[in-house]
Design a protein around this motif. Structure first.
Motif, PDB file in Angstrom:
ATOM      1  N   THR A 128     -17.185   4.215  13.031  1.00 17.65           N
ATOM      2  CA  THR A 128     -16.112   3.148  12.569  1.00 17.65           C
ATOM      3  C   THR A 128     -16.943   1.701  12.700  1.00 17.65           C
ATOM      4  O   THR A 128     -17.719   1.243  13.260  1.00 17.65           O
ATOM      5  N   LYS A 129     -16.506   1.144  11.417  1.00 19.96           N
ATOM      6  CA  LYS A 129     -17.023  -0.078  11.130  1.00 19.96           C
ATOM      7  C   LYS A 129     -16.301  -1.116  10.837  1.00 19.96           C
ATOM      8  O   LYS A 129     -16.619  -2.382  11.027  1.00 19.96           O
ATOM      9  N   ALA A 130     -14.765  -1.015  10.804  1.00 23.00           N
ATOM     10  CA  ALA A 130     -14.044  -2.241  10.569  1.00 23.00           C
ATOM     11  C   ALA A 130     -12.498  -1.621  11.070  1.00 23.00           C
ATOM     12  O   ALA A 130     -12.219  -0.489  11.272  1.00 23.00           O
ATOM     13  N   VAL A 131     -11.730  -2.608  11.496  1.00 20.30           N
ATOM     14  CA  VAL A 131     -10.383  -2.495  11.771  1.00 20.30           C
ATOM     15  C   VAL A 131      -9.716  -3.307  10.599  1.00 20.30           C
ATOM     16  O   VAL A 131      -9.952  -4.551  10.660  1.00 20.30           O
ATOM     17  N   MET A 132      -8.865  -2.732   9.781  1.00 16.28           N
ATOM     18  CA  MET A 132      -7.939  -3.378   8.908  1.00 16.28           C
ATOM     19  C   MET A 132      -6.734  -3.602   9.615  1.00 16.28           C
ATOM     20  O   MET A 132      -5.933  -2.646   9.735  1.00 16.28           O
ATOM     21  N   ILE A 133      -6.437  -4.999  10.002  1.00 13.38           N
ATOM     22  CA  ILE A 133      -4.857  -5.155  10.367  1.00 13.38           C
ATOM     23  C   ILE A 133      -4.161  -5.663   9.232  1.00 13.38           C
ATOM     24  O   ILE A 133      -4.553  -6.318   8.166  1.00 13.38           O
ATOM     25  N   VAL A 134      -2.812  -5.249   9.213  1.00 18.41           N
ATOM     26  CA  VAL A 134      -2.021  -5.580   8.078  1.00 18.41           C
ATOM     27  C   VAL A 134      -0.477  -6.240   9.045  1.00 18.41           C
ATOM     28  O   VAL A 134      -0.217  -5.648   9.751  1.00 18.41           O
ATOM     29  N   HIS A 135      -0.593  -7.478   8.289  1.00 11.71           N
ATOM     30  CA  HIS A 135       0.596  -8.341   9.027  1.00 11.71           C
ATOM     31  C   HIS A 135       1.800  -7.911   8.139  1.00 11.71           C
ATOM     32  O   HIS A 135       2.253  -8.960   7.437  1.00 11.71           O
ATOM     33  N   LEU A 136       2.403  -6.808   8.686  1.00  8.10           N
ATOM     34  CA  LEU A 136       3.451  -6.313   7.943  1.00  8.10           C
ATOM     35  C   LEU A 136       4.759  -7.057   7.986  1.00  8.10           C
ATOM     36  O   LEU A 136       4.910  -7.708   9.158  1.00  8.10           O
ATOM     37  N   TYR A 137       5.393  -7.176   6.875  1.00  7.99           N
ATOM     38  CA  TYR A 137       6.820  -7.808   6.520  1.00  7.99           C
ATOM     39  C   TYR A 137       6.607  -9.539   7.023  1.00  7.99           C
ATOM     40  O   TYR A 137       7.624 -10.242   6.974  1.00  7.99           O
ATOM     41  N   GLY A 138       5.349  -9.705   7.198  1.00  9.31           N
ATOM     42  CA  GLY A 138       5.141 -11.241   7.273  1.00  9.31           C
ATOM     43  C   GLY A 138       4.880 -11.692   8.935  1.00  9.31           C
ATOM     44  O   GLY A 138       4.917 -12.678   9.089  1.00  9.31           O
ATOM     45  N   GLN A 139       4.670 -10.433   9.894  1.00 11.55           N
ATOM     46  CA  GLN A 139       4.440 -10.932  11.256  1.00 11.55           C
ATOM     47  C   GLN A 139       3.039 -10.656  11.521  1.00 11.55           C
ATOM     48  O   GLN A 139       2.375  -9.698  11.299  1.00 11.55           O
ATOM     49  N   ALA A 140       2.494 -11.655  12.107  1.00 11.19           N
ATOM     50  CA  ALA A 140       1.062 -11.884  12.535  1.00 11.19           C
ATOM     51  C   ALA A 140       0.699 -10.507  13.560  1.00 11.19           C
ATOM     52  O   ALA A 140       1.633 -10.602  14.748  1.00 11.19           O
ATOM     53  N   VAL A 141      -0.232  -9.876  13.489  1.00 10.56           N
ATOM     54  CA  VAL A 141      -0.588  -8.981  14.641  1.00 10.56           C
ATOM     55  C   VAL A 141      -2.104  -9.308  14.898  1.00 10.56           C
ATOM     56  O   VAL A 141      -2.896  -9.265  14.108  1.00 10.56           O
ATOM     57  N   PHE A 142      -2.233  -9.336  16.306  1.00 13.76           N
ATOM     58  CA  PHE A 142      -3.497  -9.894  16.680  1.00 13.76           C
ATOM     59  C   PHE A 142      -3.404  -9.793  17.988  1.00 13.76           C
ATOM     60  O   PHE A 142      -2.496 -10.220  18.834  1.00 13.76           O
ATOM     61  N   ILE A 158     -10.641  -6.986   9.300  1.00 18.79           N
ATOM     62  CA  ILE A 158     -10.320  -7.460   8.109  1.00 18.79           C
ATOM     63  C   ILE A 158      -8.765  -7.412   7.921  1.00 18.79           C
ATOM     64  O   ILE A 158      -8.177  -6.551   8.505  1.00 18.79           O
ATOM     65  N   GLU A 159      -8.337  -8.588   7.603  1.00 18.74           N
ATOM     66  CA  GLU A 159      -6.832  -8.721   7.275  1.00 18.74           C
ATOM     67  C   GLU A 159      -6.229  -8.538   6.095  1.00 18.74           C
ATOM     68  O   GLU A 159      -6.616  -9.123   4.953  1.00 18.74           O
ATOM     69  N   ASP A 160      -5.223  -7.808   5.974  1.00 19.76           N
ATOM     70  CA  ASP A 160      -4.483  -7.682   4.841  1.00 19.76           C
ATOM     71  C   ASP A 160      -3.223  -8.503   5.062  1.00 19.76           C
ATOM     72  O   ASP A 160      -2.221  -8.582   5.597  1.00 19.76           O
ATOM     73  N   ASN A 161      -3.474  -9.708   4.407  1.00 23.26           N
ATOM     74  CA  ASN A 161      -2.648 -10.928   4.430  1.00 23.26           C
ATOM     75  C   ASN A 161      -1.588 -10.994   3.241  1.00 23.26           C
ATOM     76  O   ASN A 161      -1.057 -12.121   3.224  1.00 23.26           O
ATOM     77  N   ALA A 162      -1.504  -9.869   2.783  1.00 23.35           N
ATOM     78  CA  ALA A 162      -0.559  -9.905   1.625  1.00 23.35           C
ATOM     79  C   ALA A 162       0.708 -10.325   1.781  1.00 23.35           C
ATOM     80  O   ALA A 162       1.478 -11.102   0.881  1.00 23.35           O
ATOM     81  N   GLN A 163       1.262 -10.222   2.881  1.00 20.67           N
ATOM     82  CA  GLN A 163       2.636 -10.282   3.314  1.00 20.67           C
ATOM     83  C   GLN A 163       3.090 -11.744   4.226  1.00 20.67           C
ATOM     84  O   GLN A 163       4.153 -11.874   4.277  1.00 20.67           O
ATOM     85  N   ALA A 164       1.937 -12.063   4.572  1.00 24.38           N
ATOM     86  CA  ALA A 164       2.078 -13.015   5.952  1.00 24.38           C
ATOM     87  C   ALA A 164       1.390 -14.463   5.581  1.00 24.38           C
ATOM     88  O   ALA A 164       1.157 -15.035   6.566  1.00 24.38           O
ATOM     89  N   ILE A 165       1.289 -14.937   4.280  1.00 27.13           N
ATOM     90  CA  ILE A 165       0.786 -16.288   4.350  1.00 27.13           C
ATOM     91  C   ILE A 165       1.501 -17.436   4.747  1.00 27.13           C
ATOM     92  O   ILE A 165       2.679 -17.374   4.659  1.00 27.13           O
TER      93      ILE A 165
END
Ligand SMILES: *Cc1c(COP(=O)(O)O)cnc(C)c1O
Length: 367
Positions: A128-142, A158-165
């Motif tokens: 394992t080298k990374a965790v990609m979190i996805v802030h799905l539907y606009g909600q921060a997860v951390f 790594i954040e997939d921040n496509a939905q949560a700016i």
């Protein structure tokens, strides 16, 4: 008819300013890697509270470029594993597999739909080298625990921040929680361009510099190629539009919160499960308002008959797609349940109070 998302109205809200900036860009005669991109990158970095923002062609490229850069820098190698939520849009997974990295799927939390933070540790292996979190539907997860876990195992976050700016975790904006983040400015996102656009944010100087280079043919100096790069640049005209709209993002996210709160306080039906309004309201920017119900297709039909457009985000999990035949045998009970039950109601800064009330009344009289 109440549209799921009236994009024209969203953009007409800033018509004059957008048209003026587009015309100015047109008349400048300079269309790539110029002052509009530079200005937007600076304003985005300032908004996120981070050192670097790099404009790229779209959200998928933003995420792909992060992994490609870690590989070029020798921090990751093909075959390494990346932990990622099983419940996400396929772009998150494509960014991993496009770089010959291996996705390791983790189930979501049924209350937030985001990756179950308690299940990450058990998915960590020596590869394992990374965790990609996805802030799905606009909600921060951390969580601070995730940060500690990443430090302990030397993992990149790594954040997939496509939905949560605009969303925040304990006062820090998403896009500034991990080591690097990808943003999408697809027209329907909370900050949407008039076409494709994306960005990467990071505090890491070497990463920023290499992403910039890789996104421009692997070249720092014209006709001198350091890497086998891509062409993934943000257009000047899109940057100009985004720079106008960024100023209104907070107000528009507030309007989304108001609508979400109204839905949650007023939708009252035994067959409908509502999302939770987070204790820290800044944690959610309500890119989507997603409800769950057992007979999802029947409810969607009923709303359509009543002239209310809804969408499903998403009908099929990435691991169950034909594109990922190698993962089709895996079972993810929570993910699959979510995909069978979710329905996204209209939510946008231009939805009117009357429309919101109509949607609530229609849902409350569903039989
Ligand atoms: C929209 C989206 C992307 C991809 O963005 P594009 O700009 O369409 O390439 C990636 N991840 C998630 C979660 C998204 O919603």
């Amino acid at each position: 008819m109440i549209k799921f998302l009236d994009l024209l109205q969203v953009n007409l809200a800033h018509q004059q300013e957008i048209e003026e900036r587009m015309l100015k860009t047109f008349r400048s005669g300079w269309y790539l890697l110029g002052n509009e991109v530079k200005g937007f990158e600076q304003n985005l970095a300032k908004y996120i509270g981070i050192k670097h923002a790099i404009g790229v062609a779209n959200g998928l490229d933003a995420l792909r470029l992060i992994f490609k850069t870690y590989i070029e820098l020798g921090i990751m190698q093909p075959g390494d594993e990346v932990i990622v939520p099983a419940n996400t849009y396929i772009a998150s997974i494509l960014a991993i597999t496009d770089n010959n990295l291996t996705p390791v799927f983790v189930e979501p939390d049924i209350e937030t739909y985001n990756i179950d933070l308690n299940k990450i540790e058990q998915a960590v292996t020596l590869k394992t080298k990374a965790v990609m979190i996805v802030h799905l539907y606009g909600q921060a997860v951390f969580s601070d625990g995730l940060k500690a876990l990443a430090q302990q195992h030397n993992l990149k976050i790594i954040e997939d921040n496509a939905q949560a700016i605009g969303a925040e975790y304990k006062g820090t904006k998403t896009g500034n929680l991990g080591d690097a983040a990808g943003f999408s400015f697809y027209p329907g996102k909370n900050l949407g361009a008039l076409g494709d656009a994306g960005a990467v944010t990071t505090n890491d100087d070497a990463l920023a510099q290499t992403i910039r280079t890789l996104a421009n043919y692997g070249s720092e100096e014209k006709y001198v190629n350091k890497y086998q790069g891509l062409n993934s640049r943000l257009d000047e005209i899109q940057a100009a539009v985004l720079d106008v709209k960024l100023k209104y993002l907070d107000a528009e996210n507030d309007r989304r919160r108001e609508i979400a709160k109204y839905y949650i306080d007023n939708i009252n039906h035994p067959d409908i499960i509502l999302p939770l309004y987070p204790a820290d309201e800044n944690a959610h920017v309500w890119h989507l308002f997603v409800i769950r119900t057992k007979e999802r297709n029947r409810l969607q039909q009923y709303l359509a008959w009543n002239d209310i457009q809804t969408l499903i985000h998403y009908p099929t999990p990435p691991a169950k797609q034909e594109a990922y035949a190698e993962y089709n045998h895996l079972t993810f009970a929570v993910t699959e349940q979510i995909h069978e039950e979710v329905l996204s109601l209209p939510i946008s800064p231009v939805l009117t109070d009357d429309e919101v009330k109509t949607i609530v009344n229609t849902l409350n009289t569903y039989k």
